[in-house]
Structure formats: structure tokens, C-alpha cells
Design an enzyme around this catalytic site. Structure first.
Site, short mmCIF file in Angstrom:
data_model
loop_
_atom_site.label_atom_id
_atom_site.label_comp_id
_atom_site.label_asym_id
_atom_site.label_seq_id
_atom_site.Cartn_x
_atom_site.Cartn_y
_atom_site.Cartn_z
N ASP A 174 0.81 -1.23 0.00
CA ASP A 174 0.00 0.00 0.00
C ASP A 174 0.84 1.27 0.00
OD1 ASP A 174 -2.27 -1.64 0.20
OD2 ASP A 174 -2.02 -1.75 2.37
N LYS B 41 2.13 2.29 -5.07
CA LYS B 41 2.84 1.82 -6.27
C LYS B 41 2.05 2.13 -7.54
CE LYS B 41 3.21 -2.33 -4.44
NZ LYS B 41 2.88 -2.05 -3.03
N LYS C 31 0.02 4.62 -8.32
CA LYS C 31 0.18 6.01 -8.75
C LYS C 31 1.56 6.23 -9.36
CE LYS C 31 1.04 10.57 -8.15
NZ LYS C 31 0.73 11.90 -7.74
N GLY D 104 -4.27 -3.91 -4.57
CA GLY D 104 -5.23 -2.95 -5.10
C GLY D 104 -4.45 -1.71 -5.45
N HIS D 105 -4.14 -1.52 -6.73
CA HIS D 105 -3.32 -0.38 -7.15
C HIS D 105 -4.24 0.72 -7.66
CE1 HIS D 105 0.44 -3.17 -7.61
NE2 HIS D 105 0.04 -3.02 -6.37
N THR E 107 -5.89 -11.42 2.99
CA THR E 107 -6.96 -10.72 2.28
C THR E 107 -8.11 -11.68 1.91
OG1 THR E 107 -5.86 -11.11 0.18
CG2 THR E 107 -5.37 -9.02 1.30
N GLN F 217 2.41 -5.84 -3.15
CA GLN F 217 2.73 -5.93 -1.72
C GLN F 217 4.04 -5.18 -1.43
OE1 GLN F 217 1.72 -9.23 -3.29
NE2 GLN F 217 -0.24 -8.29 -2.96
N LEU G 233 3.15 12.69 0.77
CA LEU G 233 3.78 13.68 1.65
C LEU G 233 2.74 14.68 2.14
CD1 LEU G 233 6.46 14.71 2.87
CD2 LEU G 233 6.68 16.20 0.87
#
Ligand code: IMP
Length: 406
Positions: A14, A17, A19, A41-42, A125, A192, A300
Site C-alpha cells: 500500500d 505503487k 500512482k 489494489g493499485h 486478504t 505488496q 507527503l
């Protein structure tokens, strides 16, 4: 300059990755997803529209990219069919640019049932990932080719099998190696994160595949020297879902701030994620085991408004301060901390490092210096263009440091 790049999560998954890979893919020709399945879940946000990809590589929203699902993945045919249907309904052309290895293993309904029944303590999951890889290693699994070439399994509708057949290909490693020989830009997309890797992670609280950079070699079928660089992706803080040690977990107001502003709920399971601070010993470990060339820092902007931002610099075990972690003793460590003053300025439209608030720059620079690694990208919002692109500087630093050339 760098034509083959592995992108991996630095910590517990999470990291953002999706984006980062979507952003990088504008300059690459091929994106290969190498391991894992629909436990991932990207999330990609382009022009206000959110797409969550669970199986299909994160380069798919560009029209110029070929996207390859490699043999190291495990495929739930129903999820694949649904994802294809949704993307095509959204107007994304997949014809001749989405390729599925027919040697990828298939998640069967019995794998999902076994995952639900057995793995409560690990907090999986429940997508059947572990039991499917278990069958693969046990040499009793079913692959895409087994379903497509003979109707040897009747668990799936003919519509779903037709979707598998439409994209199945028996030479994905050859295709990828040919692209590499033609000097095309290839991204290997990991799922992952390093600490969830079955060999390098916090076993047994891990996933069942190799989420580290080496997983790209076995998962896609390319040799290690074919890879030019490795980008580690981390959030500006850390999250974990499921069970397992999390030394820098935060509590109180700061944790509530990060969880709420960062919308830290699983994109696959909806579970709230535990949140915490960057852990330099674990990050040093990730730099080592992946041979990270550069670091991409996401979210950020989520830290904006915090009075204090903390970073763990050392793990203390048996009264000794360690720069590197003892992965099997993470439950027993106490921590040495460094604290940074926060910032209040809105950074979601900042486009250059220089324009970040001074306290944000100090925080990022400290991480880069401590890890001795260039920062190639900073994400300040979910949209593709909410990105500070430092790739040119980072690549030049990396290649100069490593090979004495830029
Ligand atoms: P599995 O991969 O479903 O077997 O789950 C094993 C562990 O990895 C559990 O702690 C999951 O929460 C975690 N996990 C699996 N995939 C992801 C992911 O994409 N992001 C974060 N955690 C994950």
C-alpha cells in the site's frame, strides 16, 4: 539511460505503487506485473477519475503501453474478467496491448474457501492467494493454459474462460526479453512490499510470493543483469494491514490525522490500516535486499498539519542500538527517534522540491541522506500530475555513484 526498472514496495504494501507506476509509465513502453494476485489494489487517479487495478498492470491507462501479466502472478479468473469488462466499459482499449501469461496459476474457488477457513491468524486478504501458491509449489495447481486448452475445470463460466483465452499467451518471457533487446523501456511492477515477501519479510506474517526486486526475475522470466534500476516506493509514513510486527506504529492524534487525511483503508478489503512512522532500520534493509537505486515518496501531503513528524533511526535490542533490523525480533525492539517540526502550508500543487516548505525539505533530505539514496519522485496528491518529478537528477546521481557516469 535506465530502460528496465523494477518498482517495489519498501515496507508492508500500500505504498502508492499504482500512482507511481502510472506516472512513470508515460516514459516506458511496457509494464509487467510480476507476482501476487488480487490481494493487491493499485489505485490510479487521472482527471478526477479513480481506477483500482487488482491484477492488470498499472500502465494500462496510457494508450502507448503494452501491459503484461507474467507467470509469477496468480489469477482469479472472475476478477480478471470483471476488471477487463470494467476497463473496456470505461473506454480503455485492451486489444493487442494486454497479454496474460498462460503459465500463471489460477485461483480456484477451493483456494478462496481454504484461505477463509485457515488463515484468520495471519489476517490475509482472503482472496485465495496462499492456497493457490501452495498448490503451485506442491505441483498440483492449475494454470491459465490448463483452463484455456482443455476444459479441465468447470468452476468458471464460459464467458470467463473466453476472456482468459482472449488474452492468454504462451511466450510472455520471450516477448519481454525481446523488448529488452530492442532497448524498450520496461517497468516490472511488484505488488505488496519488501516486508511481506515470503523469504525476506516478517514471516509468517507475509504474503506467499516474492515481493522483493528479485521476484521480477523469476516472476517475469528475465535475468538479473537485464535489470538496470530498482525504485523503492514508500509513503512518507508507514501503514500495515493484517497481523504481524509494526515497531513504529503510532497512536493518538497523529495516528488519527494520518489515518483520516490519508484515507488509510484497504482498497481490496476496506479494512482500516494501522499507521506509523518511517522506520530507517527497516528501510535500510529494503535498500539492501532490493539493491534500491532510487526512492519514490508518496503521500507527503498527508503529513501537512502535524506539529511533529517522527522517524525511528535505530532499533534497540539487548541495550544495543542497531542500524539494521533483526527481522525475526521486531516484536522485541524499542526505538531511537528523531523528531522534525511539521508544516502547515498546502503542498498539493507544489511541482518542484525547492517550492516545498523548509520543514518538508528537511524531512525528505534527512531520509535521503540516512539511506544514501536519491529521491526520484515525491507525490503530493492522488492525481497523476500531483507529482514532483526528480527523476533526471536522481538518475544522474545514481549512475554517477554506481558506475562513475551519468
Ligand atoms: P495474502 O497475501 O492475502 O495471503 O495476505 C498475507 C498478508 O499480506 C496479510 O497481512 C495481508 O493483509 C497482506 N497483504 C497482502 N496483499 C497486500 C497488499 O496489496 N497491501 C497490503 N497488505 C497486503
Amino acid at each position: 539511460m535506465y530502460n528496465t526498472t523494477v518498482c517495489v514496495g519498501v515496507s508492508f504494501g500500500d505504498e502508492g505503487k499504482g500512482k507511481v507506476i502510472d506516472y512513470l509509465a508515460q516514459a516506458y513502453d511496457v509494464v509487467c506485473r510480476v507476482q501476487g494476485g488480487c490481494n493487491a489494489g493499485h489505485s490510479l487517479v487521472v482527471n478526477g477519475k479513480k481506477t483500482i487495478l487488482r491484477l492488470i498492470p498499472s500502465g494500462i491507462l496510457w494508450t502507448h503501453t503494452v501491459c503484461i501479466m507474467c507467470h509469477g502472478m496468480v489469477i482469479d479468473p472472475n476478477v480478471f474478467h470483471e476488471e477487463v469488462t470494467n476497463l473496456e466499459a470505461a473506454g480503455i482499449n485492451l486489444e493487442d496491448r494486454l497479454i496474460l501469461s498462460d503459465r500463471a496459476h489460477v485461483i480456484l474457488p477451493c483456494h478462496i474457501e481454504a484461505d477463509i477457513a485457515k488463515n484468520e491468524k495471519l489476517g490475509t486478504t482472503k482472496k485465495g492467494i496462499g492456497p493457490c501458491y501452495e498448490a503451485k509449489i506442491n505441483r498440483s495447481g492449475y494454470r491459465v493454459c490448463d483452463l484455456v486448452n482443455s476444459s479441465c475445470h468447470n468452476s468458471f463460466s464460459s464467458e470467463v474462460i473466453a476472456t482468459l483465452s482472449r488474452f492468454a499467451n504462451n511466450s510472455t518471457s520471450r516477448i519481454i526479453n525481446n523488448y529488452i533487446k530492442m532497448n524498450k523501456g520496461v517497468i516490472f511492477e511488484g505488488a505488496q512490499g519488501t516486508l511481506l515477501d515470503v523469504d525476506c519479510g516478517t514471516y509468517p506474517y507475509v504474503t506467499s510470493s516474492n515481493a522483493v526486486a528479485g521476484g521480477a526475475c523469476t516472476g517475469a522470466g528475465v535475468g538479473p543483469t537485464a535489470i538496470t534500476s530498482t525504485i523503492g516506493i514508500t509513503k512518507a509514513y508507514v501503514t500495515r494491514v493484517g497481523a504481524g510486527p509494526f515497531p513504529t506504529e503510532a497512536n493518538g492524534d497523529a495516528a488519527t490525522h494520518i489515518q483520516t487525511i490519508g484515507k488509510e483503508f484497504g482498497s481490496v478489503t476496506g479494512r482500516p490500516r494501522q499507521v506509523g512512522w518511517l522506520d530507517l532500520p527497516l528501510m535500510r534493509y529494503a535498500v539492501d535486499v532490493n539493491d534500491l537505486s532510487m526512492l519514490a515518496i508518496t503521500k507527503l501531503d498527508v503529513l501537512t498539519g502535524l506539529d511533529t513528524i517522527k522517524v525511528a533511526t535505530h532499533h534497540i535490542l539487548d541495550n544495543i542500538a542497531h542500524e539494521y533490523p533483526l527481522i525475526d525480533r521486531l516484536y522485541n525492539v524499542s526505538l531511537l527517534w528523531k523528531e522534525f517540526p511539521g508544516w502547515t502550508e498546502d503542498i498539493t500543487n507544489v511541482k518542484s522540491f525547492e517550492d516545498l516548505p523548509r520543514n518538508a525539505k528537511n524531512y525528505i533530505s534527512f531520509i535521503a541522506t540516512e539511506l544514501d539514496i536519491p529521491i526520484c519522485l515525491i507525490s503530493v496528491g492522488p492525481e497523476r500530475d500531483q507529482t514532483i518529478d526528480l527523476m533526471a537528477e536522481a538518475s544522474s546521481m545514481y549512475f554517477t555513484n554506481k558506475f562513475g557516469r551519468s
